[in-house]
Design a protein around this motif. Structure first.
Motif, mmCIF file in Angstrom:
data_model
loop_
_atom_site.group_PDB
_atom_site.id
_atom_site.type_symbol
_atom_site.label_atom_id
_atom_site.label_comp_id
_atom_site.label_asym_id
_atom_site.label_seq_id
_atom_site.Cartn_x
_atom_site.Cartn_y
_atom_site.Cartn_z
ATOM 1 N N ASP A 223 0.800 -1.235 0.081
ATOM 2 C CA ASP A 223 0.047 0.234 -0.145
ATOM 3 C C ASP A 223 0.701 1.157 -0.003
ATOM 4 O O ASP A 223 0.333 2.206 -0.086
ATOM 5 N N PHE A 224 2.174 1.005 0.102
ATOM 6 C CA PHE A 224 3.038 2.274 0.168
ATOM 7 C C PHE A 224 2.914 3.063 -1.312
ATOM 8 O O PHE A 224 3.454 4.382 -1.188
ATOM 9 N N SER A 225 2.906 2.605 -2.420
ATOM 10 C CA SER A 225 3.004 3.241 -3.646
ATOM 11 C C SER A 225 2.036 4.411 -3.653
ATOM 12 O O SER A 225 2.135 5.498 -4.336
ATOM 13 N N GLN A 226 0.944 4.415 -2.954
ATOM 14 C CA GLN A 226 -0.186 5.527 -3.253
ATOM 15 C C GLN A 226 0.372 6.668 -2.763
ATOM 16 O O GLN A 226 0.298 7.821 -3.621
ATOM 17 N N PRO A 227 0.907 6.751 -1.827
ATOM 18 C CA PRO A 227 1.467 8.057 -1.271
ATOM 19 C C PRO A 227 2.640 8.466 -1.954
ATOM 20 O O PRO A 227 2.764 9.831 -2.178
ATOM 21 N N VAL A 228 3.361 7.545 -2.455
ATOM 22 C CA VAL A 228 4.614 8.045 -3.202
ATOM 23 C C VAL A 228 4.363 8.516 -4.392
ATOM 24 O O VAL A 228 4.689 9.244 -5.037
ATOM 25 N N ASP A 229 3.060 7.812 -4.945
ATOM 26 C CA ASP A 229 2.586 8.311 -6.596
ATOM 27 C C ASP A 229 1.931 9.855 -6.369
ATOM 28 O O ASP A 229 2.132 10.607 -7.065
ATOM 29 N N LEU B 187 2.989 11.881 -4.224
ATOM 30 C CA LEU B 187 4.085 12.829 -3.850
ATOM 31 C C LEU B 187 4.903 13.128 -5.284
ATOM 32 O O LEU B 187 5.084 14.438 -5.554
ATOM 33 N N ARG B 188 4.755 12.155 -6.353
ATOM 34 C CA ARG B 188 5.414 12.395 -7.381
ATOM 35 C C ARG B 188 4.532 13.317 -8.645
ATOM 36 O O ARG B 188 5.073 14.054 -9.202
ATOM 37 N N ASP B 189 3.355 13.237 -8.159
ATOM 38 C CA ASP B 189 2.347 13.875 -9.002
ATOM 39 C C ASP B 189 2.154 15.316 -8.142
ATOM 40 O O ASP B 189 1.374 16.325 -8.888
ATOM 41 N N GLY B 190 2.732 15.584 -7.327
ATOM 42 C CA GLY B 190 2.778 17.071 -6.877
ATOM 43 C C GLY B 190 1.616 17.113 -5.812
ATOM 44 O O GLY B 190 0.920 18.283 -5.574
ATOM 45 N N ILE B 191 0.852 16.200 -5.461
ATOM 46 C CA ILE B 191 -0.134 16.139 -4.273
ATOM 47 C C ILE B 191 0.121 15.688 -2.892
ATOM 48 O O ILE B 191 0.510 14.320 -2.538
ATOM 49 N N PRO B 192 -0.195 16.557 -1.913
ATOM 50 C CA PRO B 192 0.173 16.074 -0.678
ATOM 51 C C PRO B 192 -0.864 14.940 -0.167
ATOM 52 O O PRO B 192 -1.906 14.894 -0.672
ATOM 53 N N MET B 193 -0.263 14.293 1.034
ATOM 54 C CA MET B 193 -1.094 13.132 1.362
ATOM 55 C C MET B 193 -0.786 12.954 2.767
ATOM 56 O O MET B 193 0.523 12.967 3.262
ATOM 57 N N LEU B 194 -2.008 12.655 3.393
ATOM 58 C CA LEU B 194 -1.764 12.179 4.957
ATOM 59 C C LEU B 194 -1.738 10.604 5.000
ATOM 60 O O LEU B 194 -2.425 9.893 4.500
ATOM 61 N N VAL B 195 -0.920 10.159 5.638
ATOM 62 C CA VAL B 195 -0.788 8.744 6.103
ATOM 63 C C VAL B 195 -0.991 8.318 7.219
ATOM 64 O O VAL B 195 -0.278 8.610 8.109
ATOM 65 N N ASP B 196 -2.300 7.574 7.591
ATOM 66 C CA ASP B 196 -2.194 7.221 9.062
ATOM 67 C C ASP B 196 -1.865 5.763 8.948
ATOM 68 O O ASP B 196 -2.440 4.648 8.542
ATOM 69 N N ALA C 255 11.273 8.077 3.480
ATOM 70 C CA ALA C 255 12.293 8.823 3.366
ATOM 71 C C ALA C 255 13.254 9.002 2.313
ATOM 72 O O ALA C 255 13.766 9.989 1.856
ATOM 73 N N GLY C 256 13.476 7.855 1.598
ATOM 74 C CA GLY C 256 13.892 7.579 0.436
ATOM 75 C C GLY C 256 13.250 8.309 -0.782
ATOM 76 O O GLY C 256 13.887 8.960 -1.726
ATOM 77 N N ALA C 257 11.990 8.334 -0.799
ATOM 78 C CA ALA C 257 11.183 8.923 -1.700
ATOM 79 C C ALA C 257 11.211 10.255 -1.707
ATOM 80 O O ALA C 257 11.270 11.003 -2.667
ATOM 81 N N VAL C 258 11.041 10.964 -0.510
ATOM 82 C CA VAL C 258 10.941 12.400 -0.259
ATOM 83 C C VAL C 258 12.337 13.000 -0.494
ATOM 84 O O VAL C 258 12.365 14.114 -0.993
ATOM 85 N N TYR C 259 13.202 12.250 -0.316
ATOM 86 C CA TYR C 259 14.810 12.640 -0.567
ATOM 87 C C TYR C 259 14.793 12.924 -2.228
ATOM 88 O O TYR C 259 15.334 13.967 -2.568
ATOM 89 N N ALA C 260 14.537 11.708 -2.595
ATOM 90 C CA ALA C 260 14.638 11.563 -4.306
ATOM 91 C C ALA C 260 13.985 12.643 -4.966
ATOM 92 O O ALA C 260 14.319 13.160 -6.007
ATOM 93 N N LEU C 261 12.811 12.995 -4.483
ATOM 94 C CA LEU C 261 11.681 13.764 -5.180
ATOM 95 C C LEU C 261 11.679 15.170 -4.363
ATOM 96 O O LEU C 261 10.838 15.997 -4.957
ATOM 97 N N ALA C 262 12.889 15.495 -3.468
ATOM 98 C CA ALA C 262 12.872 16.721 -2.834
ATOM 99 C C ALA C 262 11.682 17.263 -2.023
ATOM 100 O O ALA C 262 11.303 18.272 -1.796
ATOM 101 N N GLY C 263 10.753 16.529 -1.630
ATOM 102 C CA GLY C 263 9.772 16.643 -0.722
ATOM 103 C C GLY C 263 9.982 16.686 0.644
ATOM 104 O O GLY C 263 11.341 16.841 0.993
#
Length: 114
Positions: free
Chosen positions: A25-31, A33-42, A59-67
Motif C-alpha cells: 500500500d506504500f505506492s499510493q502516497p509516493v505516487d 508525492l510524485r504527482d505533486g499532491i500532498p497526502m496524509l498517511v495514517d 524517507a528515500g522517496a521524499v529525498y529523491a523527489l525533494a519533498g
C-alpha cells in the motif's frame, strides 16, 4: 506564478488520507508525492513494524523527489511534494484532528532535501 513560487494547498480540503495495512500500500502516497499532491498517511492500524518500513520507504522517496515528511501525530504523517506549501493553520488543524482521537502529542519528524 513562476516555477520558483511555492504552490499553496489547502490541507483541510485537498489532502487525501491513506491508511496502509501492508507494504504493497506504500505506492499510493509516493505516487501522489510524485504527482505533486500532498497526502496524509495514517499508520495507526499497521503496527510498529509497518510504520518503520513506511518511514524508511518514504524517507528515500521524499529525498529523491525533494519533498518532505512531517509527523503530525504518533501514527500519522504528512507527505508533501517539493514546491507545495501547506498553510500552517491547516497543518495545525490536521494535527489537532489526530491528537483529538486520544493520542498524546508526538515530536515532529521532518525529512527535507536542502
Amino acid at each position: 506564478m513562476d516555477a520558483t513560487t511555492p504552490r499553496k494547498a489547502r490541507a483541510r480540503a485537498t489532502v487525501p488520507t491513506v491508511a496502509p495495512i501492508s507494504y504493497n500500500d506504500f505506492s499510493q502516497p509516493v505516487d501522489r508525492l510524485r504527482d505533486g499532491i500532498p497526502m496524509l498517511v495514517d499508520l495507526e492500524r499497521g503496527g510498529e513494524t509497518l510504520e518503520r518500513r513506511f518511514l524508511d520507504f518514504a524517507a528515500g522517496a521524499v529525498y529523491a523527489l525533494a519533498g518532505h515528511i512531517e509527523r503530525i501525530a504518533p501514527h500519522a504523517y504528512l507527505v508533501v511534494p517539493a514546491g507545495v506549501e501547506l498553510p500552517v493553520e491547516d497543518v495545525h488543524h490536521l494535527r489537532e484532528k489526530y491528537l483529538g482521537r486520544g493520542e498524546s502529542a508526538a515530536p515532529g519528524i521532518s525529512v527535507r532535501r536542502s
